[in-house]
Design a protein around this motif. Structure first.
Motif, short mmCIF file in Angstrom:
data_model
loop_
_atom_site.label_atom_id
_atom_site.label_comp_id
_atom_site.label_asym_id
_atom_site.label_seq_id
_atom_site.Cartn_x
_atom_site.Cartn_y
_atom_site.Cartn_z
N LEU A 186 -76.76 -10.46 -25.32
CA LEU A 186 -77.65 -10.31 -24.17
C LEU A 186 -78.52 -9.06 -24.32
CD1 LEU A 186 -75.36 -11.39 -21.17
CD2 LEU A 186 -77.40 -12.59 -21.99
N ALA A 187 -77.92 -8.00 -24.85
CA ALA A 187 -78.70 -6.77 -25.07
C ALA A 187 -79.79 -7.00 -26.12
CB ALA A 187 -77.78 -5.63 -25.50
N ILE A 188 -79.47 -7.79 -27.14
CA ILE A 188 -80.47 -8.11 -28.16
C ILE A 188 -81.64 -8.87 -27.53
CG2 ILE A 188 -80.92 -9.58 -30.19
CD1 ILE A 188 -78.03 -8.88 -31.13
N ILE A 189 -81.31 -9.88 -26.71
CA ILE A 189 -82.36 -10.68 -26.07
C ILE A 189 -83.19 -9.81 -25.12
CG2 ILE A 189 -82.81 -12.65 -24.52
CD1 ILE A 189 -80.13 -13.83 -25.76
N GLN A 288 -73.58 -6.47 -19.73
CA GLN A 288 -74.89 -6.95 -19.34
C GLN A 288 -74.79 -8.02 -18.26
OE1 GLN A 288 -77.94 -5.88 -21.31
NE2 GLN A 288 -76.36 -4.31 -21.63
N VAL A 289 -75.80 -8.04 -17.39
CA VAL A 289 -75.87 -9.07 -16.35
C VAL A 289 -77.33 -9.53 -16.24
CG1 VAL A 289 -75.48 -9.61 -13.90
CG2 VAL A 289 -74.06 -7.88 -15.02
N THR A 290 -77.58 -10.84 -16.25
CA THR A 290 -78.96 -11.27 -16.03
C THR A 290 -79.23 -11.31 -14.54
OG1 THR A 290 -78.47 -13.65 -15.97
CG2 THR A 290 -78.98 -12.70 -18.13
N TRP A 291 -80.45 -10.96 -14.16
CA TRP A 291 -80.81 -10.94 -12.73
C TRP A 291 -81.83 -12.02 -12.40
CZ3 TRP A 291 -85.98 -10.51 -12.17
CH2 TRP A 291 -86.69 -9.95 -13.25
N GLY A 292 -82.44 -12.64 -13.45
CA GLY A 292 -83.57 -13.55 -13.20
C GLY A 292 -83.32 -14.95 -13.72
N THR A 293 -84.41 -15.62 -14.09
CA THR A 293 -84.31 -17.03 -14.46
C THR A 293 -84.69 -17.26 -15.93
OG1 THR A 293 -86.54 -17.30 -13.59
CG2 THR A 293 -84.73 -17.90 -12.13
N SER A 294 -84.61 -16.20 -16.72
CA SER A 294 -84.78 -16.31 -18.16
C SER A 294 -83.79 -15.32 -18.76
CB SER A 294 -86.23 -15.95 -18.52
OG SER A 294 -86.32 -15.64 -19.89
N GLY A 442 -79.44 -23.68 -7.63
CA GLY A 442 -78.33 -22.78 -7.97
C GLY A 442 -78.84 -21.53 -8.66
N ARG A 443 -78.14 -20.41 -8.45
CA ARG A 443 -78.56 -19.13 -9.03
C ARG A 443 -77.52 -18.66 -10.04
NH1 ARG A 443 -79.58 -17.77 -2.88
NH2 ARG A 443 -81.70 -18.58 -2.73
N THR A 444 -77.97 -18.44 -11.26
CA THR A 444 -77.05 -18.12 -12.35
C THR A 444 -77.20 -16.68 -12.81
OG1 THR A 444 -77.21 -20.40 -13.13
CG2 THR A 444 -76.40 -18.76 -14.71
N HIS A 445 -76.08 -15.99 -12.95
CA HIS A 445 -76.07 -14.69 -13.61
C HIS A 445 -75.23 -14.82 -14.88
CE1 HIS A 445 -77.74 -12.45 -10.17
NE2 HIS A 445 -77.03 -13.27 -9.42
N LEU A 446 -75.85 -14.61 -16.03
CA LEU A 446 -75.12 -14.72 -17.29
C LEU A 446 -74.35 -13.43 -17.56
CD1 LEU A 446 -77.94 -16.29 -19.49
CD2 LEU A 446 -76.11 -17.48 -18.24
N VAL A 447 -73.09 -13.60 -17.90
CA VAL A 447 -72.22 -12.46 -18.19
C VAL A 447 -71.18 -12.85 -19.22
CG1 VAL A 447 -72.40 -11.26 -15.95
CG2 VAL A 447 -70.76 -13.14 -16.23
N SER A 448 -70.38 -11.88 -19.64
CA SER A 448 -69.28 -12.13 -20.58
C SER A 448 -68.09 -12.70 -19.81
CB SER A 448 -68.87 -10.82 -21.24
OG SER A 448 -68.16 -10.03 -20.29
N PRO A 449 -67.10 -13.26 -20.53
CA PRO A 449 -65.90 -13.78 -19.86
C PRO A 449 -65.18 -12.69 -19.05
CG PRO A 449 -65.99 -14.59 -22.10
CD PRO A 449 -67.10 -13.59 -21.97
N ALA A 450 -65.04 -11.49 -19.60
CA ALA A 450 -64.35 -10.44 -18.86
C ALA A 450 -65.12 -10.06 -17.60
CB ALA A 450 -64.16 -9.20 -19.75
N MET A 451 -66.46 -10.02 -17.71
CA MET A 451 -67.29 -9.69 -16.54
C MET A 451 -67.20 -10.78 -15.47
SD MET A 451 -69.04 -6.81 -16.54
CE MET A 451 -70.58 -7.14 -15.64
N ALA A 452 -67.18 -12.05 -15.91
CA ALA A 452 -67.08 -13.15 -14.94
C ALA A 452 -65.74 -13.07 -14.22
CB ALA A 452 -67.24 -14.49 -15.65
N ALA A 453 -64.69 -12.81 -14.99
CA ALA A 453 -63.36 -12.75 -14.40
C ALA A 453 -63.25 -11.57 -13.44
CB ALA A 453 -62.32 -12.64 -15.51
#
Ligand code: SF4
Lengths: 469, 213
Positions: A186-189, A288-294, A442-453
């Motif tokens: 995510l940091a790379i993107i 990292q956490v995404t806040w938007g739609t890309s 629906g609103r999606t925030h992409l995160v790692s498994p540990a962050m989601a948990a």
């Protein structure tokens, strides 16, 4: 003459012919197939009176459209059922190996290929799915194709391609505890943008990549496509070889020894030159956490939702405004104040055993927070599910209040019944936060498994570095 | 695939970066096992206010009048003008089928996602890459002039504007020929079947573990 990159080597080893204009025919070693992008290809083949070129190169599995609840009664949605049955029929008719929906080896195509050893170093791997880049983690040239190309590979075992440029993304240094491969990618993107890799094949290199497990490398390569590149890859080393040893489709005995010898050359030469290089310091990457739609709309856990007014490019600024409106977020809001009401742990990005372990470790002995309406764990394959159950992870999840499901794509794309309702906010380990991806509105925030948990048990995004400390 | 050499049509602007294939055709429509019939669901979530499912009668749906596709001035548009990274995301070819089914023949943008570009070519949807300032110019022209039409002349690689000005564009010669002649890739590739077989035989010798199941 300068040396070759890993991509150059893989390309050259599969080049059947090339014309003056640079269009090449590339031989395909492994063709993975699923139910959504193949029916029209099989139909096209039949209409043209053609036969598959090499059925033993194909492995098929239904994954996108299958239910993740009890499957003993089959699929209730008639349209989905027809699609899965069409795959079953096509495979049976043509003698193609398929893991049927109720086979314990069934799972997400990008999880089962490597798990079975059907993905091997030095291969070209294609699938009618953009996340085929995942398989590049094995030092393979792997990329997604559309349905016409699925038909083309079925009919000719080749693809017409033009060579991409070479992009090296080097990540060095040690990750902080609580930070994972997902945060790296995510940091790379975030750094190069969702079109940063367009027209390139990415090689991920550096000490951080070397220290990642195969699961972690797959997570990184999986999202090469979110950086715009059709393929991402990592050089072969002992980690790769150890992972493959003894897998059902991996070579055995003398062939194994022979294979290893050739795989050891699958790295870029020291004097190879890249068209572009980017480097990152892993030790400074926070969760990292995404806040938007890309996927490029991403920030660190310790930051705030960005303000479009600070963006100078007008089209981008408008895009940020639309994204914030869709996500119902205000600029300046600390990421840790965002409260998801759904949690999804799954997808070809993060549904392997290591991902489930990381998530389970973050919730052990705790309960999901009050504001969480639904928390799902969808293992990447039947075998991952079994392994997790043998380790007692399912118990940790269900005790905490998670639902423990059957393997498939599930809420990553919400083609089956697993989906968000309008306005739902989800902490998701998947790879796309596009509008409507996990269900309309629906609103999606992409995160790692540990962050989601961690978000599941605290009710808001939480810095997993602190949780660890 | 559809042939295209000269095409004169109405331009519809879609002023967003990163238009992804999930937006072009949402997943619930991918359950179809056909190649046609996706046009009514092109941009479904932007185009309608209600939630769409396969089999719904489009006439009964609640249209979003603000979305470009529903604006009368762009009715019958066959040229789509987009922004950076058009067609990113999922490899679903259904996105291209939906655009074609709706009547689009050309997409112009400063950049395209690789898989989308390739899928488009395979079906005869012409993707033209233009510099950002030229795309900006077209956006300005099309928003200021209702009914704005342009001529796309593929053989000479030019876009002719209503004021007779021309914009040149680049395209790979192989892609150009495929579009103009409507060539079938599979047929072309099979002309090299002997070479493919020879390559395969060599590979079987050097990497026998790949031919082992
Ligand atoms: S898990 Fe998601 S991204 Fe992966 S193959 Fe399935 S739908 Fe695609």
């Amino acid at each position: 003459m300068s040396g070759k990159t890993l991509y150059d080597k893989l390309w050259d080893a599969h080049l059947v012919r090339q014309d003056e204009g640079g269009m090449a025919l590339i031989y395909i070693d492994r063709h993975l197939i699923h139910e959504v992008t193949s029916p029209q290809a099989f139909e096209g083949l039949r209409l043209a009176g053609r036969k598959p070129w090499r059925t033993d190169s194909i492995l098929a599995v239904p994954d996108h459209n299958v239910p993740t609840t009890d499957r003993s009664l089959g699929i209730s949605d008639p349209v989905s059922r027809l699609q899965v049955e069409t795959l079953d029929q096509n495979c049976a008719e043509l003698g193609i190996t398929e893991f049927l929906m109720n086979d314990p080896r069934q799972g997400i195509v990008h999880v089962i290929g490597p798990e079975q050893g059907a993905t091997l170093p030095g291969m070209t791997v294609v699938c009618g799915d953009s996340h085929t880049s995942t398989h590049g983690a094995f030092g393979a040239l792997a990329f997604g194709i559309g349905t016409s190309d699925v038909e083309h590979v079925l009919a000719t075992q080749c693809l017409i391609l033009k060579k991409s440029g070479n992009l090296e993304i080097r990540v060095d240094g040690q990750l902080a505890p609580g930070v994972s491969a997902k945060d790296v990618v995510l940091a790379i993107i975030g750094k190069i943008g969702t079109a940063g890799g367009t027209g390139f094949a990415i090689e991920f290199s550096g000490s951080t990549l070397r220290s990642l497990s195969m699961e972690g490398r797959m997570t990184v390569c999986n999202m090469a496509i979110e950086a715009g590149a059709r393929s991402g890859m990592v050089a072969v080393d002992d980690t790769t070889i150890n992972y493959l040893a003894g897998r059902p489709y991996a070579p055995k005995g003398e062939l194994w020894d022979l294979a290893i010898k050739s795989w050891k050359a699958l790295h870029s030469d020291p004097d190879a030159s890249f068209d572009r290089s980017v480097s990152l310091d892993a030790s400074t990457i926070p969760p990292q956490v995404t806040w938007g739609t890309s996927p490029e709309m991403v920030v660190s856990i310790d930051q705030v939702v960005p303000d479009p007014d600070n963006e100078t490019d007008s089209v981008k600024r408008e895009g940020m405004r639309k994204a914030l409106a869709y996500m119902d977020l205000k600029p300046g809001t600390p990421i840790t104040d965002i409260r998801p009401d759904h949690v999804f742990i799954g997808s070809c990005t993060n549904a392997r055993i290591e991902d489930l372990r990381a998530a389970a470790a973050a919730i052990r002995g705790r309960k999901i927070a009050r504001g969480i309406k639904q928390a799902l764990v969808v293992p990447g394959s039947g075998l991952v599910k079994r392994q997790a159950e043998a380790e007692g992870l399912d118990k940790i999840f269900t005790d905490a209040g998670f639902e423990w499901r059957e393997p498939g794509c599930s809420m990553c794309l919400a083609m089956n019944a697993d989906r968000l309702a309008p306005g739902d906010r989800c902490a998701s380990t998947s790879n796309r936060n596009f509008e409507g991806r996990q269900g309309q509105g629906g609103r999606t925030h992409l995160v790692s498994p540990a962050m989601a948990a961690a978000a599941a048990v605290t009710g808001h995004f939480t810095d997993t570095r602190r949780e660890q400390a | 695939m559809i042939k295209i050499d000269k095409h004169h049509g109405i331009v519809m602007p879609l002023d967003r970066h990163n238009v992804d294939t999930d937006a072009i055709i949402p997943k619930q429509f991918l359950k179809s096992i056909k190649r046609s019939g996706f046009g009514h669901n092109l941009f479904d979530e932007w185009r309608y206010h209600d939630h769409g499912e396969p089999g719904m009668d489009p006439a009964s749906r609640k249209k979003n009048p603000d979305f470009v596709l529903n604006q009368p001035r762009y009715e019958g548009a066959s040229i789509l003008l987009g922004r950076h990274n058009f067609g990113c995301g999922s490899s679903r070819e259904h996105a291209v089928w939906a655009l074609i089914d709706h009547g689009f023949r050309v997409v112009i943008a400063p950049s395209f996602a690789d898989i989308f570009y390739n899928n488009a070519r395979k079906n005869g949807l012409l993707c033209i890459v233009l510099d950002e300032d030229l795309v900006d110019l077209l956006f300005r022209e099309v928003t200021q002039n209702p009914g704005y039409r342009i001529l796309v002349d593929l053989p000479t690689q030019q876009i002719v504007l209503p004021n007779r000005h021309t914009i040149a564009f680049d395209i790979d010669p192989f892609h150009k020929e495929c579009h103009i002649r409507g060539l079938d890739d599979i047929g072309l590739t099979l002309e090299h079947a002997t070479e493919i077989r020879a390559f395969e035989e060599k590979r079987r010798q050097t990497a026998p573990w790949l031919f082992n199941n």
